[in-house]
Design a protein around this motif. Structure first.
Motif, PDB file in Angstrom:
ATOM      1  N   PRO A 127       0.831  -1.206   0.000  1.00 48.17           N
ATOM      2  CA  PRO A 127       0.000   0.000   0.000  1.00 48.17           C
ATOM      3  C   PRO A 127       0.870   1.264   0.000  1.00 48.17           C
ATOM      4  O   PRO A 127       2.055   1.207   0.347  1.00 48.17           O
ATOM      5  CB  PRO A 127      -0.758  -0.120   1.321  1.00 48.17           C
ATOM      6  N   LYS A 128       0.246   2.361  -0.357  1.00 48.72           N
ATOM      7  CA  LYS A 128       0.926   3.654  -0.220  1.00 48.72           C
ATOM      8  C   LYS A 128       0.911   4.028   1.260  1.00 48.72           C
ATOM      9  O   LYS A 128       0.095   3.508   2.030  1.00 48.72           O
ATOM     10  CB  LYS A 128       0.172   4.719  -1.014  1.00 48.72           C
ATOM     11  N   VAL A 129       1.772   4.982   1.626  1.00 49.21           N
ATOM     12  CA  VAL A 129       1.779   5.454   3.014  1.00 49.21           C
ATOM     13  C   VAL A 129       0.383   5.988   3.351  1.00 49.21           C
ATOM     14  O   VAL A 129      -0.223   6.696   2.548  1.00 49.21           O
ATOM     15  CB  VAL A 129       2.864   6.557   3.197  1.00 49.21           C
ATOM     16  N   GLY A 130      -0.132   5.587   4.517  1.00 52.62           N
ATOM     17  CA  GLY A 130      -1.467   6.036   4.916  1.00 52.62           C
ATOM     18  C   GLY A 130      -2.570   5.064   4.531  1.00 52.62           C
ATOM     19  O   GLY A 130      -3.723   5.257   4.898  1.00 52.62           O
ATOM     20  N   ARG A 131      -2.202   4.035   3.805  1.00 50.78           N
ATOM     21  CA  ARG A 131      -3.207   3.069   3.345  1.00 50.78           C
ATOM     22  C   ARG A 131      -2.865   1.663   3.848  1.00 50.78           C
ATOM     23  O   ARG A 131      -1.797   1.437   4.411  1.00 50.78           O
ATOM     24  CB  ARG A 131      -3.233   3.032   1.810  1.00 50.78           C
ATOM     25  N   LEU A 132      -3.779   0.751   3.637  1.00 49.13           N
ATOM     26  CA  LEU A 132      -3.446  -0.636   3.937  1.00 49.13           C
ATOM     27  C   LEU A 132      -3.927  -1.538   2.815  1.00 49.13           C
ATOM     28  O   LEU A 132      -4.832  -1.171   2.059  1.00 49.13           O
ATOM     29  CB  LEU A 132      -4.057  -1.096   5.261  1.00 49.13           C
TER      30      LEU A 132
END
Ligand SMILES: Cc1cc2nc3c(=O)[nH]c(=O)nc-3n(C[C@H](O)[C@H](O)[C@H](O)COP(=O)(O)OP(=O)(O)OC[C@H]3O[C@@H](n4cnc5c(N)ncnc54)[C@H](O)[C@@H]3O)c2cc1C
Length: 815
Positions: A527-532
Motif C-alpha cells: 500500500p501507499k503510506v497512509g493506506r493498507l
C-alpha cells in the motif's frame, strides 16, 4: 564398527519409531549423510511397550493423511527393506452408541473415501457377523475400517532403521545427546558423550524426554516444549479357546474393536485379548516435585493401577462377554506424552533456525510412517505435501505453561475418543489471555472461546439461554445460540455492532529496506503510506502460506496484522525474510482491537471521536476516541461499513464503554464467521492453506506476476497461470438441512468426488446455508449443480457467481 561421525547433514535425537522413520525418509529423499542418536537401545522410550494399533480414522484431514500413508508404507516395508515384520491388517469396528456419533463416523468415512479408503458404515447386526462375540443390542451403528490393524512397534522401528542404514544413514545406539551449540552461520554442534557432531539441522525426536532436550535450544530462541506425560495402561488376557477356534476356522484375527463412547480399544493378541482403556479419572506423571522425572526410564514401566480402569473393564466384559472368561496375564503401564491438544509436535521448532521437532506423539506407532515423510519434507523441501498446521509446533505460543499443559493433557486423555462438536469449547486451561475488557464482555453474556489462548466471545447469551456444555453437543446449526447469532448479524446489517477482538497478531516491520524486502516477500503490491492492503505470502510452489493486513505508516515502516493463531508462524516468516537493518517486533500484547461495523458505525464514531470518517475504505489514521488515542482502520471483515479501533490496552475500557453507550450491539465470533462467509472472505487454515495455490484460491488479484521483484512462488505461479488451475475456489449455496457443511465435506458431481468444502455456515443476511470450497476447475462455473455430502447425507448445492453473495458491489463497505 565404523568411526564416530563428526559431521552429518541432519542429527536426529531419539531412536523411537518416529526418529527412525524420520531418518529413513530423509535417506529416501537422498539425504543419506544423516545420523540418529539414541541414548539407550532403539525403542527404549514409549515405542517398545506400545500396543501397536495402526488406525487410519481421524476427523482431522492432516492426521488422516499421515495415518493412511503409514498403513501404505507398513504394508510394503518388510519386503522393501528385507526385514519381515508382524503387521496384521485386521480391519476395525468402531462402535457408535448414539446418532451424533454416527454423524461423526459418516463425516470421517467420507473423508476416508476421498483419500481412497473404502470405509463402511454397518448396522449393528452386520458388525456381529464380523465379530460374533460382540453384544450389539444398544448400538446405533458401526464404522468398519478395513485398513486398521496392528504392528509390532519394535520390529517396525528396526525395519525403518535397517532401511535407513542400508541407504547410508548412521544410527548411534547408547549415545546420548548431551547438548547443542548453534554456530553463527546457523548450523549446529550436537554434543554427545562420545564426541561432537557438526550438522546443518537438528531434530528433537526424544519422545517423552522432548521437553528436556528442548531446554538446550532456549539460548537460540527456543521455548519450553508444551507437553506433559500420562500413564497409559493395557491389559493382556490369557488365551481364550473360543478365540483360537474362531481364528483357526476363519483364517484371520478378529477385527480391532473401539468402543469410543465408553473409551477403550479391544484387540486380539495371539489367541487372547489386549484391552486398552482411556479412563476419565486418568493419571499424569512427572508433573511435580513429588514425582520427578527420572534421568533415565529406558525400558521401564510403572506399577499396574487397575482400580482406575475397573469401570471400563467391566463395561468391556459386557460388550464382549468372552473377555470375562479369561484372566489377566500381564498389565503394561507406560508413559505416553501429550501436547495440549493431543496431536504431535511435527515441524519447524518455533523461534529456532535449522531446528525441528518430531516429538510428543500419543499415537506415534500409527503416525510414525507419515510423520517421517512430513519431517523429511520440512527439512529437505522446506514445505510439506499436505498442509500440516494441525501438527505444527508453532500452533502453541507462550500461553502453554506447565499448568496449562497438565490440565489440557489430562482433559484430552480423559476424552481421547470424544466428539469435537463445532459449538463446544473445552473447559480446561482457560482464561490464559484476557482482553482489557474481558469482564465487561462476560457481564454482557459473552460465551467465551479460546483463540491462541485469548478469550473471545463466541456469542452473547440472554437471561434464560441454555449456556451449558451439554447444549453444545450437537453437529446441528440450531441451539440456544442460533437466535442470538441471528440477532447479532441483523444488528450489524441494520445498525451497528461491536466485537472485541483481543490477540490479533501484530508485527512492526521497520528500518531502511523494509519496503523492498516486503516487495520480495509478498505476492502482490504494497500500500501507499497512509493506506493498507491485504497481502499474501506463498511458498515456493505458489501455495498459500499466509495472509496479512499490511498497514503502511511510513516509507519503510509497516504494521502487519494477522490471525491470532498465526502469531509464531507468521513471526517466523517475517523474521526469516527481513535483511539485517530491518527489525521485526512482535507487539501483539500491547494493544486490543474493536470491530465497530454496520451502517450506523460512522454516526456512532462521529459522536465519540475526532477521526476523519470521510477517509475511504482501506485507509488508516491516528485519532482520539472517547478521549483516548487510537488507530482507526477502515475495513470490516463483516462486510459492512466499519472501522477497526486499535488502542493500547489501558485505553480500551473507556473506548469500549463509549462504543456501547453510543448504542453498538455486542456480537461474537460465530456471527462474524457467518458474516464473513457471506462476503466470501477466507479464513486462515481452512479456506487459506498450503493445500491450495493462490491461483486456485481465487486470489489472482493479489498476485503481481509482472512486478520486478522475485518473490517465493513466482515461477510456480507463472507456470500455473500458463497451464491453468486444476481446482478453483467457489462459493456454494447449499440446501443444507440442519447442519451446515463442515471443513472437508466432499463435493459430488455425476457420482464422482470433484472437490471439498473449506468452510460453511448459515448466512443470516442472505438467508441461506453457504459453503466455501475448492472445485474441479471445469465445474467451477456459476449455476453448476453439485451435491455436498454433509455428515453422510448428500445435499444439493449450486455454484455461485465469483463475487460476494452479500453486497456484491461492496457498496455498503465503501459507503
Ligand atoms: C501403554 C501404551 C500403549 C500404546 N499403544 C499405542 C498404539 O497402540 N498405537 C500407537 O500409535 N501408539 C501407541 N502408544 C504411543 C506410542 O508408544 C508413542 O506415541 C510412540 O512410541 C512415540 O514414539 P517416539 O519415537 O516419538 O518416542 P519414543 O519411543 O519415546 O522415542 C524417543 C527416544 O528418544 C530417546 N532419547 C531421549 N532423550 C535422548 C537423548 N538426550 N539422546 C539420545 N536419545 C534420547 C529415548 O531413549 C527414546 O528411545 C502407546 C503408548 C503406551 C504408553
Amino acid at each position: 564398527m565404523s568411526e564416530f561421525p563428526t559431521k552429518a547433514r541432519v542429527v536426529i535425537i531419539g531412536g523411537g519409531a518416529v526418529g527412525a522413520s524420520s531418518l529413513y525418509h530423509l535417506a529416501k529423499k537422498g539425504w543419506t549423510d544423516c545420523a540418529l542418536l539414541e541414548k539407550n537401545e532403539l525403542t527404549a522410550g514409549s515405542t517398545w511397550h506400545a500396543a501397536g494399533n495402526v488406525p487410519t480414522f481421524s476427523t482431522s484431514w492432516a492426521v488422516m493423511n499421515m495415518q493412511r500413508y503409514s498403513t501404505e508404507l507398513y504394508a510394503g516395508l518388510g519386503e522393501a527393506v528385507d526385514y519381515p515384520m508382524n503387521y496384521h491388517v485386521t480391519g476395525s469396528l468402531r462402535l457408535a452408541h448414539s446418532e451424533e456419533r454416527m454423524l461423526e463416523f459418516r463425516r470421517a468415512a467420507a473423508m476416508g473415501r476421498y483419500q481412497g479408503m473404502e470405509i463402511e458404515l454397518l448396522p449393528p447386526e452386520e458388525a456381529k457377523a464380523r465379530y460374533p462375540f460382540l453384544e450389539t443390542h444398544d448400538l446405533a451403528g458401526v464404522l468398519y475400517d478395513p485398513h486398521d490393524g496392528d504392528i509390532d512397534p519394535a520390529q517396525l522401528t528396526q525395519a525403518l532403521a535397517k532401511g535407513a542404514r542400508s541407504m547410508g544413514a548412521r544410527i548411534l545406539r547408547f549415545t546420548p545427546a548431551t547438548g547443542v551449540t548453534q554456530k553463527a552461520d546457523g548450523s549446529w554442534i550436537v554434543h554427545t558423550d562420545k564426541g561432537d557432531i557438526a550438522c546443518d539441522h537438528v531434530v528433537n525426536a526424544a519422545g517423552y524426554y522432548a521437553q528436556r532436550v528442548g531446554e538446550w535450544f532456549k539460548p537460540y530462541g527456543g521455548r519450553t516444549v508444551p507437553m506433559m506425560v500420562m500413564s497409559h495402561q493395557y491389559l493382556l488376557s490369557e488365551e481364550v479357546p473360543e478365540v483360537e477356534a474362531w481364528t483357526k476356522q476363519s483364517g484371520h484375527k478378529l477385527p480391532l474393536l473401539r468402543d469410543v463412547d465408553t473409551s477403550y480399544y479391544l484387540r486380539q493378541e495371539k489367541h487372547g485379548f489386549n484391552l486398552g482403556p482411556y479412563e476419565p479419572n486418568c493419571r499424569a506423571h512427572w508433573v511435580d516435585e513429588s514425582d520427578p522425572m527420572p534421568e533415565d526410564f529406558s525400558f521401564q514401566l510403572w506399577q499396574d493401577d487397575l482400580d482406575r480402569i475397573e469401570e471400563i473393564v467391566t463395561d468391556a466384559m459386557e460388550r464382549v462377554p468372552l473377555l470375562a472368561t479369561s484372566g489377566v496375564s500381564r498389565v503394561i503401564n507406560g508413559p505416553i506424552p501429550y501436547a495440549p491438544d493431543g496431536l504431535p509436535l511435527l515441524g519447524p521448532m518455533p523461534g529456532v533456525r535449522n531446528a525441528y521437532e518430531a516429538c510428543v506423539f500419543t499415537f506415534g506407532i500409527a503416525q510414525a510412517g507419515g510423520a517421517g515423510k512430513v519431517l523429511a519434507e520440512w527439512i529437505v523441501d522446506g514445505a510439506t505435501e499436505w498442509d500440516m498446521w494441525a501438527c505444527d509446533p508453532r500452533r502453541f505460543t507462550d500461553y502453554t505453561d506447565h499448568d496449562y499443559c497438565v490440565a489440557k493433557g489430562m482433559e484430552v486423555y480423559g476424552h481421547e475418543y470424544a466428539m469435537h462438536f463445532p459449538w463446544h469449547e473445552w473447559p480446561a486451561g482457560r482464561d490464559r489471555k484476557l482482553s482489557p475488557v474481558h469482564d465487561k464482555i462476560t457481564a454482557l453474556g459473552g460465551q467465551m472461546g479460546a483463540y491462541n489462548g485469548w478469550e473471545r466471545a463466541n456469542w452473547f447469551a440472554k437471561a434464560g439461554d441454555d449456556t451449558s456444555e451439554a447444549a453444545t453437543h450437537t453437529w446441528g446449526r440450531s441451539g440456544p445460540w442460533e437466535q442470538r447469532i441471528r440477532e447479532e448479524c441483523e444488528a450489524v446489517r441494520d445498525g451497528v455492532g461491536v466485537l472485541d477482538l483481543p490477540g490479533f497478531s501484530r508485527f512492526e516491520v521497520s528500518g531502511p529496506g523494509a519496503a523492498e524486502a516486503l516487495r520480495g516477500l509478498v505476492t502482490g503490491g504494497l500500500p501507499k503510506v497512509g493506506r493498507l492492503n491485504l497481502v499474501y505470502i506463498a511458498d515456493d510452489r505458489g501455495r498459500i502460506l499466509t495472509e496479512m493486513s499490511c498497514i503502511r505508516r511510513g516509507e519503510d515502516d509497516f504494521l502487519m496484522i494477522t490471525a491470532a493463531t498465526a502469531q509464531w508462524h507468521d513471526r517466523d516468516i517475517l523474521t526469516k525474510a527481513m535483511p539485517s537493518g530491518v527489525t521485526v517486533t512482535d507487539v501483539t500484547t500491547t494493544r486490543d482491537t474493536l470491530i465497530v461495523t454496520g451502517p450506523n458505525s460512522r454516526a456512532l464514531l462521529a459522536g465519540i471521536s475526532d477521526a476523519d470518517l470521510t477517509l475511504g475504505w482501506l485507509s488508516h489514521q491516528e485519532a482520539v476516541v472517547a478521549g483516548r488515542p487510537a488507530m482507526l482502520i477502515r475495513v470490516s471483515f463483516a462486510g459492512e461499513l466499519g472501522w477497526e479501533i486499535h488502542a493500547a490496552n489501558a485505553d480500551m475500557p473507556a473506548i469500549h464503554d463509549a462504543v456501547l453507550d453510543a448504542g453498538a450491539k455486542p456480537f461474537g465470533m460465530w456471527a462474524l464467521n457467518s458474516l464473513r462467509i457471506e462476503k466470501g472472505y477466507r479464513a486462515w487454515k481452512g479456506d487459506l492453506s498450503t493445500d491450495y495455490t493462490l491461483l486456485e484460491g481465487g486470489l489472482e488479484r493479489f498476485v503481481k506476476l509482472d512486478k520486478p521483484q522475485d518473490f517465493p512462488g513466482k515461477p510456480a505461479l507463472l507456470a500455473e497461470k500458463q497451464r491453468g488451475v486444476k481446482k478453483r475456489f467457489v462459493t456454494l449455496v447449499v440446501d443444507a438441512g440442519d447442519c451446515d457443511a463442515p471443513y472437508m465435506s466432499c463435493l459430488w458431481h455425476g457420482g464422482e468426488i470433484v472437490g471439498e468444502t473449506t468452510s460453511g455456515a448459515w448466512g443470516y443476511r442472505v438467508g441461506a446455508s453457504i459453503a466455501l470450497g475448492m472445485l474441479r476447475a471445469d465445474l467451477a462455473v456459476p449455476g453448476t449443480e453439485l451435491e455436498v455430502e454433509i455428515y453422510g447425507t448428500k445435499h444439493r448445492a449450486v455454484v455461485q457467481q465469483d463475487r460476494p453473495l452479500w453486497d456484491p458491489e461492496n457498496e455498503r463497505l465503501r459507503a
